[in-house]
Scaffold this motif. Structure first.
Motif, PDB file in Angstrom:
ATOM      1  N   LYS A 167       0.847  -1.191   0.000  1.00  0.00           N
ATOM      2  CA  LYS A 167       0.000   0.000   0.000  1.00  0.00           C
ATOM      3  C   LYS A 167       0.888   1.250   0.000  1.00  0.00           C
ATOM      4  CE  LYS A 167      -4.142   1.535   2.415  1.00  0.00           C
ATOM      5  NZ  LYS A 167      -5.086   1.210   3.468  1.00  0.00           N
ATOM      6  N   ALA A 168       0.619   2.165  -0.920  1.00  0.00           N
ATOM      7  CA  ALA A 168       1.446   3.369  -1.074  1.00  0.00           C
ATOM      8  C   ALA A 168       0.882   4.502  -0.222  1.00  0.00           C
ATOM      9  CB  ALA A 168       1.517   3.790  -2.534  1.00  0.00           C
ATOM     10  N   THR A 169       1.543   4.781   0.899  1.00  0.00           N
ATOM     11  CA  THR A 169       1.188   5.905   1.759  1.00  0.00           C
ATOM     12  C   THR A 169       2.475   6.644   2.113  1.00  0.00           C
ATOM     13  OG1 THR A 169       1.336   4.528   3.744  1.00  0.00           O
ATOM     14  CG2 THR A 169      -0.848   4.762   2.737  1.00  0.00           C
ATOM     15  N   GLY A 170       2.331   7.878   2.569  1.00  0.00           N
ATOM     16  CA  GLY A 170       3.511   8.674   2.880  1.00  0.00           C
ATOM     17  C   GLY A 170       4.176   9.150   1.606  1.00  0.00           C
ATOM     18  N   ARG A 171       5.470   9.449   1.685  1.00  0.00           N
ATOM     19  CA  ARG A 171       6.226   9.902   0.507  1.00  0.00           C
ATOM     20  C   ARG A 171       6.808   8.688  -0.208  1.00  0.00           C
ATOM     21  NH1 ARG A 171       7.422  14.519  -1.281  1.00  0.00           N
ATOM     22  NH2 ARG A 171       7.052  15.582   0.693  1.00  0.00           N
ATOM     23  N   ILE A 172       6.545   8.611  -1.513  1.00  0.00           N
ATOM     24  CA  ILE A 172       7.054   7.524  -2.346  1.00  0.00           C
ATOM     25  C   ILE A 172       8.128   8.118  -3.255  1.00  0.00           C
ATOM     26  CG2 ILE A 172       6.489   5.683  -3.960  1.00  0.00           C
ATOM     27  CD1 ILE A 172       5.059   5.495  -1.181  1.00  0.00           C
ATOM     28  N   THR A 173       9.275   7.455  -3.297  1.00  0.00           N
ATOM     29  CA  THR A 173      10.400   7.891  -4.125  1.00  0.00           C
ATOM     30  C   THR A 173      10.608   6.877  -5.238  1.00  0.00           C
ATOM     31  OG1 THR A 173      11.443   8.958  -2.227  1.00  0.00           O
ATOM     32  CG2 THR A 173      12.866   8.448  -4.112  1.00  0.00           C
ATOM     33  N   PHE A 174      10.560   7.354  -6.478  1.00  0.00           N
ATOM     34  CA  PHE A 174      10.778   6.500  -7.650  1.00  0.00           C
ATOM     35  C   PHE A 174      12.175   6.759  -8.203  1.00  0.00           C
ATOM     36  CE2 PHE A 174       6.224   6.468  -7.387  1.00  0.00           C
ATOM     37  CZ  PHE A 174       5.904   5.166  -7.741  1.00  0.00           C
ATOM     38  N   THR A 219      13.454   0.767 -29.614  1.00  0.00           N
ATOM     39  CA  THR A 219      12.714   0.677 -28.359  1.00  0.00           C
ATOM     40  C   THR A 219      13.656   0.298 -27.227  1.00  0.00           C
ATOM     41  OG1 THR A 219      12.143  -1.659 -28.622  1.00  0.00           O
ATOM     42  CG2 THR A 219      10.595  -0.060 -29.526  1.00  0.00           C
ATOM     43  N   ILE A 220      13.352   0.833 -26.051  1.00  0.00           N
ATOM     44  CA  ILE A 220      14.081   0.457 -24.844  1.00  0.00           C
ATOM     45  C   ILE A 220      13.070   0.321 -23.705  1.00  0.00           C
ATOM     46  CG2 ILE A 220      16.334   1.439 -25.404  1.00  0.00           C
ATOM     47  CD1 ILE A 220      15.576   3.949 -23.835  1.00  0.00           C
ATOM     48  N   TRP A 221      13.298  -0.649 -22.845  1.00  0.00           N
ATOM     49  CA  TRP A 221      12.493  -0.815 -21.638  1.00  0.00           C
ATOM     50  C   TRP A 221      13.266  -0.212 -20.475  1.00  0.00           C
ATOM     51  CZ3 TRP A 221       7.614  -2.519 -20.724  1.00  0.00           C
ATOM     52  CH2 TRP A 221       6.942  -3.152 -21.783  1.00  0.00           C
ATOM     53  N   MET A 222      12.598   0.655 -19.722  1.00  0.00           N
ATOM     54  CA  MET A 222      13.212   1.293 -18.568  1.00  0.00           C
ATOM     55  C   MET A 222      12.357   1.019 -17.334  1.00  0.00           C
ATOM     56  SD  MET A 222      14.370   4.890 -20.329  1.00  0.00           S
ATOM     57  CE  MET A 222      15.425   5.406 -18.981  1.00  0.00           C
ATOM     58  N   LYS A 223      13.024   0.751 -16.213  1.00  0.00           N
ATOM     59  CA  LYS A 223      12.338   0.391 -14.973  1.00  0.00           C
ATOM     60  C   LYS A 223      12.452   1.515 -13.955  1.00  0.00           C
ATOM     61  CE  LYS A 223      14.239  -2.660 -12.180  1.00  0.00           C
ATOM     62  NZ  LYS A 223      14.696  -3.909 -11.566  1.00  0.00           N
ATOM     63  N   SER A 224      11.338   1.758 -13.247  1.00  0.00           N
ATOM     64  CA  SER A 224      11.281   2.760 -12.181  1.00  0.00           C
ATOM     65  C   SER A 224      10.682   2.083 -10.953  1.00  0.00           C
ATOM     66  CB  SER A 224      10.410   3.935 -12.635  1.00  0.00           C
ATOM     67  OG  SER A 224      10.420   4.962 -11.682  1.00  0.00           O
ATOM     68  N   VAL A 225      11.432   2.114  -9.858  1.00  0.00           N
ATOM     69  CA  VAL A 225      11.016   1.426  -8.630  1.00  0.00           C
ATOM     70  C   VAL A 225      10.632   2.456  -7.574  1.00  0.00           C
ATOM     71  CG1 VAL A 225      11.739  -0.180  -6.821  1.00  0.00           C
ATOM     72  CG2 VAL A 225      12.549  -0.505  -9.165  1.00  0.00           C
ATOM     73  N   GLY A 226       9.443   2.277  -7.005  1.00  0.00           N
ATOM     74  CA  GLY A 226       8.943   3.183  -5.978  1.00  0.00           C
ATOM     75  C   GLY A 226       9.074   2.570  -4.597  1.00  0.00           C
ATOM     76  N   VAL A 227       9.684   3.323  -3.687  1.00  0.00           N
ATOM     77  CA  VAL A 227       9.851   2.856  -2.306  1.00  0.00           C
ATOM     78  C   VAL A 227       9.259   3.884  -1.353  1.00  0.00           C
ATOM     79  CG1 VAL A 227      11.930   1.515  -2.833  1.00  0.00           C
ATOM     80  CG2 VAL A 227      12.160   3.844  -2.007  1.00  0.00           C
ATOM     81  N   ASN A 228       8.770   3.396  -0.209  1.00  0.00           N
ATOM     82  CA  ASN A 228       8.245   4.306   0.813  1.00  0.00           C
ATOM     83  C   ASN A 228       9.390   4.787   1.703  1.00  0.00           C
ATOM     84  OD1 ASN A 228       8.709   2.228   2.696  1.00  0.00           O
ATOM     85  ND2 ASN A 228       6.549   1.621   2.784  1.00  0.00           N
ATOM     86  N   THR A 229       9.068   5.564   2.725  1.00  0.00           N
ATOM     87  CA  THR A 229      10.113   6.146   3.574  1.00  0.00           C
ATOM     88  C   THR A 229      10.843   5.092   4.407  1.00  0.00           C
ATOM     89  OG1 THR A 229       8.431   6.677   5.219  1.00  0.00           O
ATOM     90  CG2 THR A 229       9.080   8.436   3.715  1.00  0.00           C
ATOM     91  N   ASP A 230      10.261   3.896   4.528  1.00  0.00           N
ATOM     92  CA  ASP A 230      10.937   2.801   5.227  1.00  0.00           C
ATOM     93  C   ASP A 230      11.833   1.993   4.293  1.00  0.00           C
ATOM     94  OD1 ASP A 230       9.690   3.426   7.650  1.00  0.00           O
ATOM     95  OD2 ASP A 230       7.944   2.177   7.170  1.00  0.00           O
ATOM     96  N   GLY A 231      11.893   2.383   3.012  1.00  0.00           N
ATOM     97  CA  GLY A 231      12.708   1.666   2.036  1.00  0.00           C
ATOM     98  C   GLY A 231      12.042   0.430   1.468  1.00  0.00           C
ATOM     99  N   VAL A 232      10.742   0.268   1.719  1.00  0.00           N
ATOM    100  CA  VAL A 232       9.994  -0.888   1.228  1.00  0.00           C
ATOM    101  C   VAL A 232       9.461  -0.578  -0.171  1.00  0.00           C
ATOM    102  CG1 VAL A 232       7.986  -2.370   1.618  1.00  0.00           C
ATOM    103  CG2 VAL A 232       9.359  -1.580   3.560  1.00  0.00           C
ATOM    104  N   VAL A 233       9.677  -1.499  -1.113  1.00  0.00           N
ATOM    105  CA  VAL A 233       9.171  -1.319  -2.474  1.00  0.00           C
ATOM    106  C   VAL A 233       7.643  -1.386  -2.455  1.00  0.00           C
ATOM    107  CG1 VAL A 233       9.090  -2.298  -4.804  1.00  0.00           C
ATOM    108  CG2 VAL A 233      11.256  -2.259  -3.541  1.00  0.00           C
TER     109      VAL A 233
END
Length: 151
Positions: free
Chosen positions: A93-100, A123-137
């Protein structure tokens, strides 16, 4: 256009206002990596009191696309760019500040060089990972960018 985070964030206000009003902001960018953030707020929440998936997608896409835009600008060529496909996985669940964070900037220059040399789309595939303030994806997005020299 300079690609400092403050100038990009001003650009968002005028050209992508929904992203700006939802709180999407560029924090860092170089040729290899870009970092965006977005904070869970009333304006970007879903009925389950977490961040709406599309808001996460805006922040994730910006982390990939801003590096593509920057490297196209630096090439001096007229090159079109478009997302052809994307996939997303939501793991928390995405709550708080999410950093991609996207660290796939190394893929862009080869695609730009190939489309300039051949005139064919790349074409290129690029990945963006979002983590919360606890570092959890909380989510992982992949975007397939298409690049082609404009005729």
């Amino acid at each position: 256009m300079s690609t400092s985070p403050s100038k990009i964030n001003t650009f968002l206000f005028f050209k992508l206002p929904s992203a700006w009003w939802c709180g999407v902001r560029l924090k860092h960018m170089d040729e290899q990596k870009a970092i965006t953030t977005v904070k869970h707020r009333w304006i970007n929440q879903n009925p389950f009191k977490s961040m709406f998936w599309a808001v996460q997608g805006m922040a994730a896409e910006l982390a990939t696309g801003i590096m593509v835009t920057d490297q196209i600008r630096k090439s001096g060529k007229r090159i079109s760019m478009l997302v052809a496909n994307n996939t997303a996985n939501f793991s928390k669940k995405a709550t708080g500040r999410i950093t991609f964070t996207c660290e796939d900037g190394h893929l862009i220059q080869d695609a730009i060089s190939a489309t300039i040399a051949s005139g064919e789309g790349q074409t290129i595939w690029m990945k963006s990972v979002g983590v919360n303030t606890d570092g959890v994806v909380v989510s992982t997005f992949k975007f397939e960018w298409t690049l082609k020299v404009k005729s």
